[in-house]
Design a protein around this motif. Structure first.
Motif, mmCIF file in Angstrom:
data_model
loop_
_atom_site.group_PDB
_atom_site.id
_atom_site.type_symbol
_atom_site.label_atom_id
_atom_site.label_comp_id
_atom_site.label_asym_id
_atom_site.label_seq_id
_atom_site.Cartn_x
_atom_site.Cartn_y
_atom_site.Cartn_z
ATOM 1 N N PRO A 14 0.830 -1.206 0.000
ATOM 2 C CA PRO A 14 0.000 0.000 0.000
ATOM 3 C C PRO A 14 0.863 1.254 0.000
ATOM 4 O O PRO A 14 1.881 1.325 0.713
ATOM 5 C CB PRO A 14 -0.789 -0.130 1.296
ATOM 6 C CG PRO A 14 -0.863 -1.602 1.558
ATOM 7 C CD PRO A 14 0.447 -2.146 1.084
ATOM 8 N N GLY A 15 0.470 2.211 -0.820
ATOM 9 C CA GLY A 15 1.239 3.438 -0.955
ATOM 10 C C GLY A 15 2.320 3.376 -2.004
ATOM 11 O O GLY A 15 2.919 4.407 -2.346
ATOM 12 N N GLY A 16 2.554 2.194 -2.541
ATOM 13 C CA GLY A 16 3.591 2.018 -3.549
ATOM 14 C C GLY A 16 3.115 2.335 -4.943
ATOM 15 O O GLY A 16 1.994 2.816 -5.157
ATOM 16 N N SER A 17 3.987 2.060 -5.905
ATOM 17 C CA SER A 17 3.704 2.351 -7.307
ATOM 18 C C SER A 17 3.966 1.134 -8.173
ATOM 19 O O SER A 17 4.777 0.268 -7.836
ATOM 20 C CB SER A 17 4.577 3.504 -7.799
ATOM 21 O OG SER A 17 4.284 4.699 -7.108
ATOM 22 N N LEU A 18 3.285 1.135 -9.322
ATOM 23 C CA LEU A 18 3.421 0.052 -10.284
ATOM 24 C C LEU A 18 3.086 0.634 -11.645
ATOM 25 O O LEU A 18 2.221 1.519 -11.749
ATOM 26 C CB LEU A 18 2.431 -1.064 -9.940
ATOM 27 C CG LEU A 18 2.727 -2.516 -10.305
ATOM 28 C CD1 LEU A 18 4.014 -2.986 -9.628
ATOM 29 C CD2 LEU A 18 1.565 -3.409 -9.871
ATOM 30 N N ARG A 19 3.761 0.149 -12.681
ATOM 31 C CA ARG A 19 3.413 0.599 -14.028
ATOM 32 C C ARG A 19 3.039 -0.603 -14.882
ATOM 33 O O ARG A 19 3.849 -1.516 -15.075
ATOM 34 C CB ARG A 19 4.544 1.372 -14.698
ATOM 35 C CG ARG A 19 4.087 2.013 -16.006
ATOM 36 C CD ARG A 19 5.128 2.891 -16.654
ATOM 37 N NE ARG A 19 6.077 2.131 -17.447
ATOM 38 C CZ ARG A 19 6.756 2.629 -18.475
ATOM 39 N NH1 ARG A 19 6.574 3.888 -18.832
ATOM 40 N NH2 ARG A 19 7.632 1.879 -19.127
ATOM 41 N N LEU A 20 1.836 -0.566 -15.392
ATOM 42 C CA LEU A 20 1.369 -1.603 -16.301
ATOM 43 C C LEU A 20 1.624 -1.163 -17.738
ATOM 44 O O LEU A 20 1.516 0.020 -18.053
ATOM 45 C CB LEU A 20 -0.117 -1.873 -16.106
ATOM 46 C CG LEU A 20 -0.580 -2.220 -14.690
ATOM 47 C CD1 LEU A 20 -2.077 -2.529 -14.704
ATOM 48 C CD2 LEU A 20 0.214 -3.362 -14.108
ATOM 49 N N SER A 21 1.932 -2.137 -18.583
ATOM 50 C CA SER A 21 2.114 -1.878 -20.008
ATOM 51 C C SER A 21 1.217 -2.820 -20.801
ATOM 52 O O SER A 21 0.939 -3.943 -20.364
ATOM 53 C CB SER A 21 3.570 -2.109 -20.421
ATOM 54 O OG SER A 21 4.450 -1.262 -19.723
ATOM 55 N N CYS A 22 0.785 -2.349 -21.951
ATOM 56 C CA CYS A 22 -0.002 -3.180 -22.856
ATOM 57 C C CYS A 22 0.541 -2.969 -24.257
ATOM 58 O O CYS A 22 0.404 -1.880 -24.822
ATOM 59 C CB CYS A 22 -1.472 -2.808 -22.794
ATOM 60 S SG CYS A 22 -2.492 -3.590 -24.070
ATOM 61 N N ALA A 23 1.171 -4.000 -24.777
ATOM 62 C CA ALA A 23 1.706 -3.957 -26.136
ATOM 63 C C ALA A 23 0.671 -4.542 -27.092
ATOM 64 O O ALA A 23 0.179 -5.656 -26.878
ATOM 65 C CB ALA A 23 3.008 -4.738 -26.206
ATOM 66 N N ALA A 24 0.354 -3.781 -28.132
ATOM 67 C CA ALA A 24 -0.718 -4.165 -29.042
ATOM 68 C C ALA A 24 -0.184 -4.449 -30.440
ATOM 69 O O ALA A 24 0.541 -3.627 -31.002
ATOM 70 C CB ALA A 24 -1.754 -3.053 -29.118
ATOM 71 N N SER A 25 -0.539 -5.595 -30.964
ATOM 72 C CA SER A 25 -0.164 -5.925 -32.339
ATOM 73 C C SER A 25 -1.285 -5.465 -33.264
ATOM 74 O O SER A 25 -1.994 -6.293 -33.861
ATOM 75 C CB SER A 25 0.085 -7.431 -32.493
ATOM 76 O OG SER A 25 -1.097 -8.137 -32.206
ATOM 77 N N LEU A 26 -1.474 -4.178 -33.319
ATOM 78 C CA LEU A 26 -2.548 -3.578 -34.103
ATOM 79 C C LEU A 26 -1.959 -2.695 -35.189
ATOM 80 O O LEU A 26 -1.106 -1.855 -34.897
ATOM 81 C CB LEU A 26 -3.435 -2.705 -33.211
ATOM 82 C CG LEU A 26 -4.349 -3.385 -32.200
ATOM 83 C CD1 LEU A 26 -4.890 -2.361 -31.217
ATOM 84 C CD2 LEU A 26 -5.488 -4.088 -32.923
ATOM 85 N N SER A 27 -2.445 -2.905 -36.414
ATOM 86 C CA SER A 27 -2.099 -1.920 -37.425
ATOM 87 C C SER A 27 -2.975 -0.692 -37.171
ATOM 88 O O SER A 27 -4.072 -0.817 -36.659
ATOM 89 C CB SER A 27 -2.353 -2.473 -38.824
ATOM 90 O OG SER A 27 -3.710 -2.822 -38.978
ATOM 91 N N MET A 28 -2.476 0.452 -37.466
ATOM 92 C CA MET A 28 -3.202 1.697 -37.222
ATOM 93 C C MET A 28 -3.524 1.857 -35.735
ATOM 94 O O MET A 28 -4.611 2.305 -35.365
ATOM 95 C CB MET A 28 -4.483 1.755 -38.045
ATOM 96 C CG MET A 28 -4.250 1.707 -39.530
ATOM 97 S SD MET A 28 -5.785 1.667 -40.472
ATOM 98 C CE MET A 28 -6.472 3.255 -40.065
ATOM 99 N N PHE A 29 -2.580 1.493 -34.892
ATOM 100 C CA PHE A 29 -2.774 1.591 -33.439
ATOM 101 C C PHE A 29 -3.229 2.981 -33.037
ATOM 102 O O PHE A 29 -4.056 3.130 -32.145
ATOM 103 C CB PHE A 29 -1.450 1.254 -32.737
ATOM 104 C CG PHE A 29 -1.455 1.490 -31.253
ATOM 105 C CD1 PHE A 29 -0.916 2.655 -30.710
ATOM 106 C CD2 PHE A 29 -1.982 0.542 -30.388
ATOM 107 C CE1 PHE A 29 -0.898 2.875 -29.344
ATOM 108 C CE2 PHE A 29 -1.980 0.742 -29.009
ATOM 109 C CZ PHE A 29 -1.441 1.912 -28.492
ATOM 110 N N SER A 30 -2.708 3.992 -33.679
ATOM 111 C CA SER A 30 -2.958 5.370 -33.240
ATOM 112 C C SER A 30 -4.424 5.768 -33.340
ATOM 113 O O SER A 30 -4.847 6.711 -32.677
ATOM 114 C CB SER A 30 -2.095 6.346 -34.039
ATOM 115 O OG SER A 30 -2.423 6.299 -35.416
ATOM 116 N N VAL A 31 -5.220 5.065 -34.136
ATOM 117 C CA VAL A 31 -6.625 5.452 -34.269
ATOM 118 C C VAL A 31 -7.511 4.800 -33.218
ATOM 119 O O VAL A 31 -8.682 5.152 -33.077
ATOM 120 C CB VAL A 31 -7.179 5.132 -35.677
ATOM 121 C CG1 VAL A 31 -6.289 5.737 -36.756
ATOM 122 C CG2 VAL A 31 -7.398 3.646 -35.897
#
Length: 116
Positions: A14-31
């Motif tokens: 409790p009180g700590g930090s964590l960073r989640l990542s999600c890598a996507a194999s999507l063309s046109m990811f930006s949309v």
């Protein structure tokens, strides 16, 4: 085949930090609008944070001021920086991608446990 792969979950105090990542194999990811959801045992899946293709962000009230969602379109990745975590943040966290034309994809989830 589209894949969303979450990583970064684990046990945090409790009180700590964590960073989640999600890598996507999507063309046109930006949309795609990208989001993080979570599901605690015995509860329904809920939206935690979302970011649009234009970079607009929104958060559920319980994480405002503590969590930050961001995206890196060059890396096809979305992040969830979790700060000042609480035991009630314990859940499986899922990554979601939603295309403007309605198609939606989910990751397999990553467990986050907040405990001392």
């Amino acid at each position: 085949q589209v894949r969303l792969v979450e990583s970064g979950g684990g046990l945090v105090q409790p009180g700590g930090s964590l960073r989640l990542s999600c890598a996507a194999s999507l063309s046109m990811f930006s949309v795609y609008a990208m989001g993080w959801y979570r599901q605690a045992p015995g509860k329904q899946r809920e939206s935690v944070a979302a970011i649009t293709s234009g970079g607009s962000k929104n958060y559920t009230d319980s994480v405002k001021g503590r969590f930050i969602i961001s995206r890196d379109n060059a890396k096809n990745t979305v992040y969830l920086q979790m700060n000042s975590v609480k035991p009630e943040d314990t859940a499986v966290y899922y990554c979601n991608a939603r295309a403007p034309w309605g198609k939606e994809f989910w990751g397999q989830g990553t467990q986050v446990t907040v405990s001392s």
